[in-house]
Write a protein that holds these residues in place. Structure first.
Motif, PDB file in Angstrom:
ATOM      1  N   VAL A 135       0.834  -1.203   0.000  1.00 34.83           N
ATOM      2  CA  VAL A 135       0.000   0.000   0.000  1.00 34.83           C
ATOM      3  C   VAL A 135       0.870   1.254   0.000  1.00 34.83           C
ATOM      4  CG1 VAL A 135      -1.639   1.329   1.382  1.00 34.83           C
ATOM      5  CG2 VAL A 135      -1.983  -1.110   1.067  1.00 34.83           C
ATOM      6  N   GLY A 136       1.953   1.250   0.762  1.00 38.76           N
ATOM      7  CA  GLY A 136       2.817   2.418   0.830  1.00 38.76           C
ATOM      8  C   GLY A 136       3.580   2.677  -0.444  1.00 38.76           C
ATOM      9  N   SER A 137       3.850   1.651  -1.226  1.00 43.22           N
ATOM     10  CA  SER A 137       4.627   1.841  -2.447  1.00 43.22           C
ATOM     11  C   SER A 137       3.766   1.945  -3.703  1.00 43.22           C
ATOM     12  CB  SER A 137       5.634   0.699  -2.609  1.00 43.22           C
ATOM     13  OG  SER A 137       4.957  -0.525  -2.757  1.00 43.22           O
ATOM     14  N   LYS A 174      -1.217   6.553  -6.222  1.00 43.64           N
ATOM     15  CA  LYS A 174      -2.559   6.992  -5.839  1.00 43.64           C
ATOM     16  C   LYS A 174      -3.511   6.841  -7.007  1.00 43.64           C
ATOM     17  CE  LYS A 174      -3.240  10.646  -3.384  1.00 43.64           C
ATOM     18  NZ  LYS A 174      -3.251  12.038  -2.934  1.00 43.64           N
ATOM     19  N   ALA A 175      -4.728   6.440  -6.711  1.00 42.68           N
ATOM     20  CA  ALA A 175      -5.770   6.358  -7.731  1.00 42.68           C
ATOM     21  C   ALA A 175      -6.580   7.651  -7.693  1.00 42.68           C
ATOM     22  CB  ALA A 175      -6.679   5.168  -7.475  1.00 42.68           C
ATOM     23  N   THR A 233      -2.158   7.648 -10.921  1.00 41.12           N
ATOM     24  CA  THR A 233      -1.273   8.736 -11.321  1.00 41.12           C
ATOM     25  C   THR A 233      -0.380   9.119 -10.163  1.00 41.12           C
ATOM     26  OG1 THR A 233      -2.890  10.387 -10.659  1.00 41.12           O
ATOM     27  CG2 THR A 233      -2.943   9.683 -12.949  1.00 41.12           C
ATOM     28  N   GLY A 234       0.728   9.749 -10.487  1.00 39.11           N
ATOM     29  CA  GLY A 234       1.628  10.231  -9.449  1.00 39.11           C
ATOM     30  C   GLY A 234       2.389   9.098  -8.799  1.00 39.11           C
ATOM     31  N   SER A 235       3.301   9.470  -7.949  1.00 35.80           N
ATOM     32  CA  SER A 235       4.085   8.476  -7.212  1.00 35.80           C
ATOM     33  C   SER A 235       3.845   8.677  -5.729  1.00 35.80           C
ATOM     34  CB  SER A 235       5.572   8.621  -7.548  1.00 35.80           C
ATOM     35  OG  SER A 235       6.027   9.898  -7.171  1.00 35.80           O
ATOM     36  N   PRO A 291       7.742   9.864   2.624  1.00 31.42           N
ATOM     37  CA  PRO A 291       7.498   9.087   3.855  1.00 31.42           C
ATOM     38  C   PRO A 291       6.782   7.762   3.609  1.00 31.42           C
ATOM     39  CG  PRO A 291       6.912  11.386   4.192  1.00 31.42           C
ATOM     40  CD  PRO A 291       7.197  11.223   2.728  1.00 31.42           C
ATOM     41  N   ALA A 292       5.887   7.743   2.620  1.00 38.05           N
ATOM     42  CA  ALA A 292       5.185   6.487   2.308  1.00 38.05           C
ATOM     43  C   ALA A 292       6.160   5.457   1.753  1.00 38.05           C
ATOM     44  CB  ALA A 292       4.059   6.744   1.316  1.00 38.05           C
TER      45      ALA A 292
END
Length: 79
Positions: A31-33, A36-37, A48-50, A54-55
């Motif tokens: 989940v951390g890597s 985001k939807a 999209t995005g990374s 911290p995540a």
């Protein structure tokens, strides 16, 4: 033949706890890597995005703890 049911129950309990913990850590790592939807204007959902720094650090820490638990288990088997 005598079965020590208390010891068998303890082994079962510890095995269950460790298994659930390792699977949970690995899940948090995924989940951390993950990206985001976001909902697009046309109604579709796209990744999209990374993930934030911290995540990603938390995800790598979870993966490291999983690897350490597996390595410790292998050490206990070999030793």
């Amino acid at each position: 033949m005598d079965i020590d049911w208390t010891a068998l129950g303890q082994v079962f309990g510890v095995s269950l706890l460790v298994t659930v913990s390792i699977v949970g850590l690995f899940t948090f790592g995924i989940v951390g890597s993950s990206r985001k939807a976001e909902t697009q204007p046309d109604g579709t959902v796209a990744a999209t995005g990374s993930p934030s720094l911290p995540a990603r650090i938390g995800a790598y820490a979870c993966y490291g703890l999983c690897a350490a638990a597996v390595a410790y288990g292998l050490y206990l088997i070999v030793a």
